[in-house]
Each structure stands twice: as structure tokens, then as C-alpha cells.
Design a protein around this motif. Structure first.
Motif, PDB file in Angstrom:
ATOM      1  N   GLN A  80       0.823  -1.213   0.000  1.00  0.00           N
ATOM      2  CA  GLN A  80       0.000   0.000   0.000  1.00  0.00           C
ATOM      3  C   GLN A  80       0.865   1.275   0.000  1.00  0.00           C
ATOM      4  OE1 GLN A  80      -1.930   0.387   3.762  1.00  0.00           O
ATOM      5  NE2 GLN A  80      -3.825   1.214   2.884  1.00  0.00           N
ATOM      6  N   SER A  81       1.928   1.281   0.794  1.00  0.00           N
ATOM      7  CA  SER A  81       2.749   2.490   0.929  1.00  0.00           C
ATOM      8  C   SER A  81       3.513   2.820  -0.354  1.00  0.00           C
ATOM      9  CB  SER A  81       3.734   2.347   2.089  1.00  0.00           C
ATOM     10  OG  SER A  81       4.634   1.291   1.813  1.00  0.00           O
ATOM     11  N   HIS A  82       3.597   1.881  -1.284  1.00  0.00           N
ATOM     12  CA  HIS A  82       4.280   2.145  -2.556  1.00  0.00           C
ATOM     13  C   HIS A  82       3.381   2.833  -3.575  1.00  0.00           C
ATOM     14  CE1 HIS A  82       7.926  -0.811  -2.261  1.00  0.00           C
ATOM     15  NE2 HIS A  82       7.861   0.042  -1.272  1.00  0.00           N
ATOM     16  N   VAL A  83       2.107   2.951  -3.229  1.00  0.00           N
ATOM     17  CA  VAL A  83       1.145   3.551  -4.157  1.00  0.00           C
ATOM     18  C   VAL A  83       0.499   4.757  -3.462  1.00  0.00           C
ATOM     19  CG1 VAL A  83      -0.965   3.089  -5.491  1.00  0.00           C
ATOM     20  CG2 VAL A  83       0.772   1.312  -5.271  1.00  0.00           C
ATOM     21  N   LEU A 129      -9.197   5.250   5.198  1.00  0.00           N
ATOM     22  CA  LEU A 129      -8.101   4.744   4.360  1.00  0.00           C
ATOM     23  C   LEU A 129      -8.508   3.413   3.715  1.00  0.00           C
ATOM     24  CD1 LEU A 129      -5.189   4.899   3.305  1.00  0.00           C
ATOM     25  CD2 LEU A 129      -4.405   3.894   5.463  1.00  0.00           C
ATOM     26  N   MET A 130      -9.201   2.609   4.470  1.00  0.00           N
ATOM     27  CA  MET A 130      -9.669   1.324   3.922  1.00  0.00           C
ATOM     28  C   MET A 130     -10.673   1.553   2.787  1.00  0.00           C
ATOM     29  SD  MET A 130     -11.076  -1.968   5.964  1.00  0.00           S
ATOM     30  CE  MET A 130     -12.211  -3.138   5.206  1.00  0.00           C
ATOM     31  N   ALA A 131     -11.544   2.543   2.961  1.00  0.00           N
ATOM     32  CA  ALA A 131     -12.495   2.876   1.886  1.00  0.00           C
ATOM     33  C   ALA A 131     -11.735   3.340   0.648  1.00  0.00           C
ATOM     34  CB  ALA A 131     -13.460   3.961   2.359  1.00  0.00           C
ATOM     35  N   ALA A 132     -10.681   4.138   0.867  1.00  0.00           N
ATOM     36  CA  ALA A 132      -9.882   4.621  -0.265  1.00  0.00           C
ATOM     37  C   ALA A 132      -9.234   3.456  -0.997  1.00  0.00           C
ATOM     38  CB  ALA A 132      -8.823   5.606   0.223  1.00  0.00           C
ATOM     39  N   ASP A 133      -8.695   2.503  -0.251  1.00  0.00           N
ATOM     40  CA  ASP A 133      -8.077   1.314  -0.865  1.00  0.00           C
ATOM     41  C   ASP A 133      -9.037   0.695  -1.871  1.00  0.00           C
ATOM     42  OD1 ASP A 133      -6.141   1.639   1.089  1.00  0.00           O
ATOM     43  OD2 ASP A 133      -6.839  -0.030   2.340  1.00  0.00           O
TER      44      ASP A 133
END
Ligand code: TYM
Length: 327
Positions: A80-83, A129-133
């Protein structure tokens, strides 16, 4: 093809709850969908992490996804942190989420009771953040365990709200929560869910536990005082063991009950351990092989982050335009 998105936190061990509630279903579904499986390291820092350990756990989780049967050429497996688009969309969505909604999240309420010393804003906005994912990728289906259901409903509400204001932008995702395995229980307190953060390691089984450890933990599993193998509400311990057996063997509850008819708890435990070990041993073997191939893993990490970023950018560009960011 429709899109699947799901993720796991690289925090500590991965339990058979994570496996049967989520990962194994991902493997079952992946052929019929375009899939993104994320190692959600940004979620992990809502609790204090040792940086060296977090980096190691993230890499191990990625290897575990592959070892469990997710082909990294067919599925986008990434950190996740790479995007960075995850963080960008998360900010925008936070302006479309009410504090009242976050206040109602049961997981936050539980966690905030436990983490008095580090009750940070990230823990509170975590479901955004989970919704954004999920919403970044026009996700149709999100395979998760039962404990993520409320977070998913929030993601649906945020998506619908945004669409209501700006016109069709996000796909409203559906949860995929399997009937069996959606809530693997603690081996020590079978009315609670199995959790990797349990202080008692006998309460959970890690996907990477040695066979002898698995056997020992199953043997110690709490059952009840009568000796009848049945699948009822009152017999939470036995029911959980039967679930683990069925999930390991890919059989139904009825088949298992027939198989164990007239047998005792000792034999049940023996066979649950055998079945679980048979299920996990090949994964553990592949896991070791994959982790030792540094170049292979590094290649996947780089390539997949780029692909995920490119996909995310398409949705994010639309969103930025709709909210009125200057072009
Ligand atoms: P996490 O890392 O706590 O758990 C990963 C997955 O395992 C499931 N699970 C269980 N299933 C059955 N029985 C159990 N005892 C059990 N314990 C855990 C969880 O339901 C989950 O599916 N917020 C998420 C990670 C996340 C995510 C996402 C998931 C971040 N963004 C987007 C889906 C889509 C979490 O903390 O899961």
C-alpha cells in the motif's frame, strides 16, 4: 472481468483466522476476477511498530500471499505504501465522512479502550483509508472476514454519498463474506474471535507454526465438559474445531459430523491437527522458497506497484476534477 480488492495488515503473525476468513477465499476466487491484493502497511502504523520488524513482516506477508496460491503475474500483489494514491484519495474521502460515522465503528471503540497511550487520529480515520483502498480501483467485490463488515458498509456509504453529490464516480463495492470461516474463534475463549494480538499464543495458530506447535495448540483448545461432538451455539469450542477441519479438508459440516459420529474429543482434536497440518505444510514450504529468492520478490514488488499506481491514477484524476482541484 469484475474487480476484487482485499488486504491484510503486516502486523505480527498471520493466523488461520486470516487464512480461512480471507486469504483462502482469495485463492478460490482469483481466477474469475481481476484481483488486487494489498499488504496494507499504512494501516499497520496506527499502532506503534518497530520499523525493522514491520519491513520484514511486510515482505513475509507478500511472500505468504504467493505461497498460498496467488500468482503474482495474474494478480496485483503490492505494498500500500508504494502507491501514494491511497493516501491522496483517503484525504478527499475524509472530507465526505462524518465523525458520527467514525464514532460508531465498533473496532475503533474496542481498540481505543486498549490503546490509551497511543490513541492517535490514524486509528480513528483508519476506515477511511480502507475505503480509499477499495474505491481507488472500481472494486466490485471485497472478500473479508466478518469483523470487516462494518468498515465495508462505511466504504459503501461514502461511495454512494460522493456519487450522489458529483454523479457516478465510484463503484459501490459488495462484501464477500463466506458462510464458514468468516469468524474463526480463539482456541482458548471460543466465544471470541481468534486474534493475532491475543496475549496468549495458545489462543491462535500462526500460518507458519511448526506442525508440532499446531498439534500442541489444538490439543490445548478449550472445549466443554460433555463429550458429544455436535455443531451447536452452546458448543462454541467444538464448533470451531469442526469448522477448521471442514475448511482444511474442503468438506461440509454434515460430512464432518457424520465422520465424527460416535468419536471422542481426543480423536477429533487429533484429526483436526492432521488436517490443518496437511493444509499448511505445502504453504510453509513454498513460503520458505519464495522468501529466499530475493530477486524474484523484488521484481514483483516494483512491477506491481507501478501497475497499481497507473490503475489508481485513472480514478483519482476523475475525483480530483470533480471536487474542483485546479488542473
Ligand atoms: P486484518 O489484517 O485484521 O485481517 C485480514 C483479514 O483476515 C480476516 N480475519 C478473520 N477472519 C476470520 N476469522 C478471524 N478470526 C479473523 N481475523 C481476521 C479479516 O476480516 C480480514 O479480511 N482493515 C483490514 C485490512 C484492510 C482491508 C482493506 C481489507 C485494509 N484495507 C481493503 C479489505 C479491503 C484489517 O485490518 O484486516
Amino acid at each position: 472481468k469484475k474487480v476484487i480488492f482485499s488486504g491484510m495488515q503486516p502486523t505480527g503473525v498471520i493466523t488461520i483466522g486470516n487464512y480461512f476468513g480471507a486469504l483462502k477465499n482469495w485463492v478460490k476466487l482469483h481466477n474469475e476476477y481481476n484481483c488486487l491484493f494489498c499488504v496494507v502497511d499504512m494501516h499497520s502504523i496506527t499502532t506503534r511498530q518497530d520499523p525493522v520488524k514491520l519491513r520484514k513482516s511486510a515482505r513475509e506477508l507478500l511472500a505468504l500471499y504467493i505461497a498460498a496460491g496467488l500468482d503474482p503475474d495474474e494478480n496485483l500483489i503490492y505494498y500500500q505504501s508504494h502507491v501514494p494514491e491511497h493516501a491522496e484519495l483517503s484525504w478527499i474521502l475524509s472530507c465526505f465522512t462524518y465523525m458520527g460515522e467514525l464514532n460508531r465503528m465498533t473496532q475503533f471503540k474496542e481498540k481505543s479502550q486498549k490503546s490509551e497511550l497511543n490513541l492517535n487520529a490514524g486509528l480513528y480515520t483508519y476506515p477511511i483509508l480502507m475505503a480509499a483502498d477499495i474505491l481507488l480501483f472500481k472494486t466490485d467485490l471485497v472478500p473479508v472476514g466478518n469483523d470487516q463488515k462494518q468498515h465495508l458498509e462505511l466504504a459503501r456509504d461514502i461511495a454512494s454519498r460522493f456519487n450522489g453529490i458529483y454523479g457516478d464516480t465510484f463503484t459501490v463495492p459488495e462484501p464477500y463474506i463466506a458462510k464458514m470461516g468468516a469468524r474463526i474463534a480463539s482456541l482458548q475463549e471460543p466465544t471470541k474471535k481468534m486474534s493475532k494480538s491475543d496475549e496468549n499464543p495458545n489462543a491462535y495458530i500462526s500460518l507458519l507454526d511448526e506442525p508440532s506447535v499446531i498439534r500442541k495448540k489444538i490439543k490445548k483448545a478449550v472445549t466443554d465438559s460433555d463429550a458429544l461432538i455436535a455443531y451447536t451455539e452452546e458448543k462454541a469450542g467444538i464448533r470451531n474445531l469442526i469448522d477448521i477441519y471442514c475448511l482444511s479438508k474442503d468438506i461440509t459440516t454434515d460430512e464432518a459430523l457424520e465422520h465424527f459420529q460416535g468419536k471422542g474429543y481426543g480423536e477429533l482434536k487429533e484429526q483436526v491437527a492432521d488436517a490443518l497440518i496437511a493444509e499448511l505444510e505445502p504453504i510453509q514450504k513454498r513460503f520458505k522458497e519464495i522468501l529466499s529468492d530475493k530477486a524474484y520478490l523484488d521484481g514483483i514488488i516494483l512491477k506491481n506497484a507501478e501497475s497499481a499506481s497507473r490503475l489508481a491514477e485513472r480514478v483519482l484524476r476523475k475525483v480530483k476534477k470533480k471536487v474542483g482541484y485546479p488542473q
